[in-house]
Design a protein around this motif. Structure first.
Motif, PDB file in Angstrom:
ATOM      1  N   GLN A 337      -0.826   8.110  21.158  1.00 19.34           N
ATOM      2  CA  GLN A 337      -0.815   9.132  19.711  1.00 19.34           C
ATOM      3  C   GLN A 337       1.061   9.100  19.556  1.00 19.34           C
ATOM      4  OE1 GLN A 337      -3.070  12.137  22.070  1.00 19.34           O
ATOM      5  NE2 GLN A 337      -5.411  11.215  22.338  1.00 19.34           N
ATOM      6  N   LYS A 338       1.450   9.242  20.378  1.00 18.29           N
ATOM      7  CA  LYS A 338       2.690   9.650  20.350  1.00 18.29           C
ATOM      8  C   LYS A 338       3.924   8.799  19.695  1.00 18.29           C
ATOM      9  CE  LYS A 338       4.986  13.437  22.142  1.00 18.29           C
ATOM     10  NZ  LYS A 338       5.739  14.268  22.843  1.00 18.29           N
ATOM     11  N   LYS A 339       3.282   7.481  19.431  1.00 16.72           N
ATOM     12  CA  LYS A 339       3.446   6.517  19.421  1.00 16.72           C
ATOM     13  C   LYS A 339       5.312   5.644  20.514  1.00 16.72           C
ATOM     14  CE  LYS A 339       2.506   6.586  14.416  1.00 16.72           C
ATOM     15  NZ  LYS A 339       2.936   6.694  12.946  1.00 16.72           N
ATOM     16  N   ILE A 340       5.343   6.001  21.508  1.00 15.78           N
ATOM     17  CA  ILE A 340       6.312   6.174  22.793  1.00 15.78           C
ATOM     18  C   ILE A 340       5.653   4.524  23.091  1.00 15.78           C
ATOM     19  CG2 ILE A 340       6.815   7.255  24.374  1.00 15.78           C
ATOM     20  CD1 ILE A 340       6.091   9.958  23.744  1.00 15.78           C
ATOM     21  N   SER A 341       7.056   3.804  23.209  1.00 18.82           N
ATOM     22  CA  SER A 341       6.240   2.911  23.918  1.00 18.82           C
ATOM     23  C   SER A 341       7.149   3.057  24.987  1.00 18.82           C
ATOM     24  CB  SER A 341       7.036   1.635  23.396  1.00 18.82           C
ATOM     25  OG  SER A 341       8.505   1.917  22.865  1.00 18.82           O
ATOM     26  N   PHE A 342       7.182   1.733  26.466  1.00 20.93           N
ATOM     27  CA  PHE A 342       7.290   1.765  27.660  1.00 20.93           C
ATOM     28  C   PHE A 342       8.404   0.876  27.307  1.00 20.93           C
ATOM     29  CE2 PHE A 342       4.077   4.366  28.554  1.00 20.93           C
ATOM     30  CZ  PHE A 342       5.127   6.037  29.262  1.00 20.93           C
ATOM     31  N   GLU A 343       9.665   0.645  28.113  1.00 23.62           N
ATOM     32  CA  GLU A 343      10.501  -0.831  28.495  1.00 23.62           C
ATOM     33  C   GLU A 343      10.749  -1.042  30.095  1.00 23.62           C
ATOM     34  OE1 GLU A 343      14.945  -2.522  27.562  1.00 23.62           O
ATOM     35  OE2 GLU A 343      14.813  -0.770  27.022  1.00 23.62           O
ATOM     36  N   LEU A 344      10.236  -1.672  30.385  1.00 20.45           N
ATOM     37  CA  LEU A 344      10.081  -1.980  32.088  1.00 20.45           C
ATOM     38  C   LEU A 344      11.555  -2.691  32.338  1.00 20.45           C
ATOM     39  CD1 LEU A 344       6.281  -2.001  32.884  1.00 20.45           C
ATOM     40  CD2 LEU A 344       7.626   0.367  32.446  1.00 20.45           C
ATOM     41  N   ILE A 345      12.254  -2.598  32.871  1.00 21.48           N
ATOM     42  CA  ILE A 345      13.542  -3.515  33.628  1.00 21.48           C
ATOM     43  C   ILE A 345      12.935  -3.567  34.880  1.00 21.48           C
ATOM     44  CG2 ILE A 345      16.226  -3.838  34.181  1.00 21.48           C
ATOM     45  CD1 ILE A 345      16.132  -2.055  31.008  1.00 21.48           C
ATOM     46  N   LEU A 346      12.334  -4.631  35.956  1.00 16.24           N
ATOM     47  CA  LEU A 346      12.459  -4.686  37.000  1.00 16.24           C
ATOM     48  C   LEU A 346      13.333  -5.198  37.738  1.00 16.24           C
ATOM     49  CD1 LEU A 346       7.778  -3.578  36.651  1.00 16.24           C
ATOM     50  CD2 LEU A 346      10.436  -2.255  36.777  1.00 16.24           C
ATOM     51  N   THR A 347      12.854  -5.406  39.064  1.00 13.50           N
ATOM     52  CA  THR A 347      14.459  -6.087  39.937  1.00 13.50           C
ATOM     53  C   THR A 347      13.001  -6.856  40.299  1.00 13.50           C
ATOM     54  OG1 THR A 347      16.022  -4.554  39.785  1.00 13.50           O
ATOM     55  CG2 THR A 347      15.575  -6.761  41.561  1.00 13.50           C
ATOM     56  N   GLY A 348      12.761  -8.531  39.906  1.00 15.21           N
ATOM     57  CA  GLY A 348      12.541  -9.001  40.580  1.00 15.21           C
ATOM     58  C   GLY A 348      10.506  -9.420  40.340  1.00 15.21           C
ATOM     59  N   GLN A 349      10.249 -10.417  40.480  1.00 14.23           N
ATOM     60  CA  GLN A 349       8.201 -10.388  40.387  1.00 14.23           C
ATOM     61  C   GLN A 349       8.246  -9.393  41.015  1.00 14.23           C
ATOM     62  OE1 GLN A 349       7.200 -12.133  38.015  1.00 14.23           O
ATOM     63  NE2 GLN A 349       9.152 -13.082  37.386  1.00 14.23           N
ATOM     64  N   PHE A 374       8.092  15.210  27.072  1.00 14.71           N
ATOM     65  CA  PHE A 374       9.829  16.015  25.892  1.00 14.71           C
ATOM     66  C   PHE A 374      10.414  15.043  25.179  1.00 14.71           C
ATOM     67  CE2 PHE A 374       8.868  18.828  29.946  1.00 14.71           C
ATOM     68  CZ  PHE A 374       8.622  19.309  28.728  1.00 14.71           C
ATOM     69  N   SER A 375       9.131  13.857  24.803  1.00 16.92           N
ATOM     70  CA  SER A 375      10.302  12.821  24.188  1.00 16.92           C
ATOM     71  C   SER A 375       9.652  12.619  22.544  1.00 16.92           C
ATOM     72  CB  SER A 375       9.648  11.220  25.016  1.00 16.92           C
ATOM     73  OG  SER A 375      10.558  10.911  25.497  1.00 16.92           O
ATOM     74  N   HIS A 376      10.579  12.505  21.641  1.00 14.20           N
ATOM     75  CA  HIS A 376      10.170  12.311  20.359  1.00 14.20           C
ATOM     76  C   HIS A 376       8.986  11.385  20.124  1.00 14.20           C
ATOM     77  CE1 HIS A 376      13.613  15.693  19.996  1.00 14.20           C
ATOM     78  NE2 HIS A 376      14.399  14.641  20.854  1.00 14.20           N
ATOM     79  N   ALA A 377       8.502  11.363  18.444  1.00 11.71           N
ATOM     80  CA  ALA A 377       7.656  10.397  18.747  1.00 11.71           C
ATOM     81  C   ALA A 377       8.623   8.905  18.059  1.00 11.71           C
ATOM     82  CB  ALA A 377       6.515  10.614  17.607  1.00 11.71           C
ATOM     83  N   ASP A 378       7.917   7.662  18.461  1.00 13.39           N
ATOM     84  CA  ASP A 378       8.539   6.543  17.840  1.00 13.39           C
ATOM     85  C   ASP A 378       9.786   6.535  18.945  1.00 13.39           C
ATOM     86  OD1 ASP A 378       6.914   5.727  16.064  1.00 13.39           O
ATOM     87  OD2 ASP A 378       7.761   6.842  14.477  1.00 13.39           O
ATOM     88  N   SER A 379       9.823   6.990  19.868  1.00 11.71           N
ATOM     89  CA  SER A 379      10.978   6.489  21.107  1.00 11.71           C
ATOM     90  C   SER A 379      10.363   5.864  21.987  1.00 11.71           C
ATOM     91  CB  SER A 379      11.076   8.686  21.553  1.00 11.71           C
ATOM     92  OG  SER A 379      10.334   8.599  22.829  1.00 11.71           O
TER      93      SER A 379
END
Length: 470
Positions: A337-349, A374-379
């Motif tokens: 709905q807010k066009k927000i994406s996640f970036e996962l930077i995880l150590t190891g499998q 509290f994030s803006h759209a497309d963030s």
């Protein structure tokens, strides 16, 4: 305040003086007089033995004249400040150191056995003296026969005078001790009583609810430590009281707003102010406010579990990377709905930690939920895990509105909301971060926040790295 403690100290001080005086006047006086009397009797007895074995024996043997013996006895009597007699077995005075013409009449009632087992006695000696004297005697033995007695009479007044002089010294010593005790009492008053009085007065103020009074005592002892502890306690209670007022005000505000809306809309529906065809819209608003109240109540109950002793944790070994992925998936609809994406930077499998899995899921949910609000759209929201020094660091970072600098230390307080968040966080209760803080603290771990207003916010918390399974 009643000065009962100080009054007791003064009464004890006065009682000490009175008891000391009575002790000297009775016990010390009696035993001192006995000692002086015994010592004087022993000295006189030694002199009487010398006179009996020398001068008196020579007189009876007629190797010394009466005048010579008289002269010697007078000299000794002057030295001893006493009277010396030589009497026969019937009590007739043969030689008197005070006169050359003693009475030839026997002493009335004279009986040598009246001395008893002692070699001395006190009194007026058969009424021959007008005052009491100390009398000692020694037998004059010639050829194993007692021919008479040497008697020495020393006035008791001289012994009493010496006794009184000794008591005067004792009384002066007592007075000095009493003065020293007064100095000690003064020091005790200054160093103990006055500080205790200050502490007592402050405690009364605290009991009355006034925690502003500070105890002005600065000492490196137990009383100083007590004063510092009470000052710290008063400060903490004052802060707690202020927090309690804020808590009640926040609870009242957060409950009053939805209740007012619910009450107003229901009354409007009942009295027909809201048309029938629009009732569904306002019923949905009522449902929304009801869910908000329910969420607020549940959050308060959840936060109440974390008391002073914490809660029981179900510690287990689980993969924090997989847990993060599962929590992120639950926000898929909101993010679209807010066009927000996640970036996962995880150590190891996989990255295993030792913690309460359900509680850590709740922490991640609250932090990610806040980041989305509290994030803006497309963030993009970045979630990262790193391993360092047997610890796992979990970071949740957004590029939203950020937190004002003066609010960073307050965000962990219950019901606290920054002015920036009040316009955006309509559904928030102000309890999410307080719950997060309590959960992490119950694990004996830390959580920190880094935020720049208008740039974004990053929350970082630690968890213990789990040992590898054998």
């Amino acid at each position: 305040m009643k000065r009962t403690l100080y009054l007791k100290l003064l009464l004890g001080y006065v009682a000490f003086g009175i008891l000391g005086f009575l002790t000297i006047a009775t016990f010390t006086s009696h035993h001192t007089m006995n000692y002086i009397e015994t010592e004087a009797a022993e000295d006189l007895y030694r002199e009487s033995n010398l006179i009996a074995s020398n001068y008196a024996a020579n007189y009876y043997r007629q190797t010394m004249t009466l005048e010579d013996v008289q002269s010697q006895l007078t000299a000794v009597a002057t030295y001893l400040n006493a009277d010396i007699w030589v009497v026969d077995t019937k009590g007739t005075i043969l030689i008197d150191s005070e006169t050359t013409t003693p009475s030839e009449t026997p002493i009335k009632g004279f009986d040598i056995t009246s001395f008893g087992a002692k070699y001395y006695l006190t009194g007026n000696f058969y009424d021959t003296y007008s005052e009491d004297v100390l009398t000692v005697f020694s037998p004059i033995t010639i050829n194993y026969k007692v021919k008479g007695y040497v008697m020495i009479h020393k006035p008791m007044a001289s012994l009493t005078s010496f006794h009184n002089d000794f008591l005067n010294i004792s009384y002066m010593t007592l007075a000095l001790i009493f003065l020293c005790a007064f100095v000690v009492l003064g020091l005790f008053t200054y160093t103990v009583y006055i500080p205790i009085r200050k502490i007592t007065e402050a405690a009364k103020e605290y009991a009355a609810g006034d925690f502003t009074k500070q105890i002005n005592i600065h000492k490196n002892d137990e009383i100083g430590y007590l004063a510092a502890s009470l000052n710290f306690m008063a400060t903490e209670l004052s802060t707690l009281e202020e927090d309690q007022r804020k808590f009640i005000a926040n609870v009242s505000h957060d409950f009053r707003s939805p209740l007012t809306s619910i009450k107003g809309y229901i009354e409007a529906i009942m009295d027909g102010t809201i048309p029938y065809e629009m009732q569904d819209k306002y019923l949905n608003i009522i449902l929304f406010e009801t869910e908000r109240l329910n969420k607020l109540t549940q959050s308060m109950l959840e936060l109440n579990k974390y008391g002073k002793k914490g809660i029981m944790l179900d510690i287990s070994r689980f993969d924090i990377n997989n847990t993060i992925k599962m929590v992120v998936q639950s926000f898929e609809g909101t993010c679209k709905q807010k066009k927000i994406s996640f970036e996962l930077i995880l150590t190891g499998q996989t990255l295993f930690v030792s913690a309460d899995m359900s509680k850590i899921q709740q922490v991640l949910y609250n932090l990610i939920d806040n980041a989305i609000k509290f994030s803006h759209a497309d963030s993009t929201i970045t979630i990262e895990t790193t391993e360092k020094n047997e610890k796992v660091f979990v970071s949740v970072k957004d590029t939203g509105i950020g937190i004002p600098k003066d609010s960073l230390k307050k965000i962990w307080e219950r019901f606290y909301k920054t002015d920036l968040s009040r316009g955006k966080d309509k559904k928030g209760t102000g309890l999410g971060l307080a719950i997060v803080k309590e959960i992490i603290s119950s694990h004996n771990e830390n959580i920190n926040v880094i935020s720049t207003e208008g740039v974004g916010t990053e929350f970082i918390f630690t968890l213990p790295l789990a040992a590898e399974k054998k």
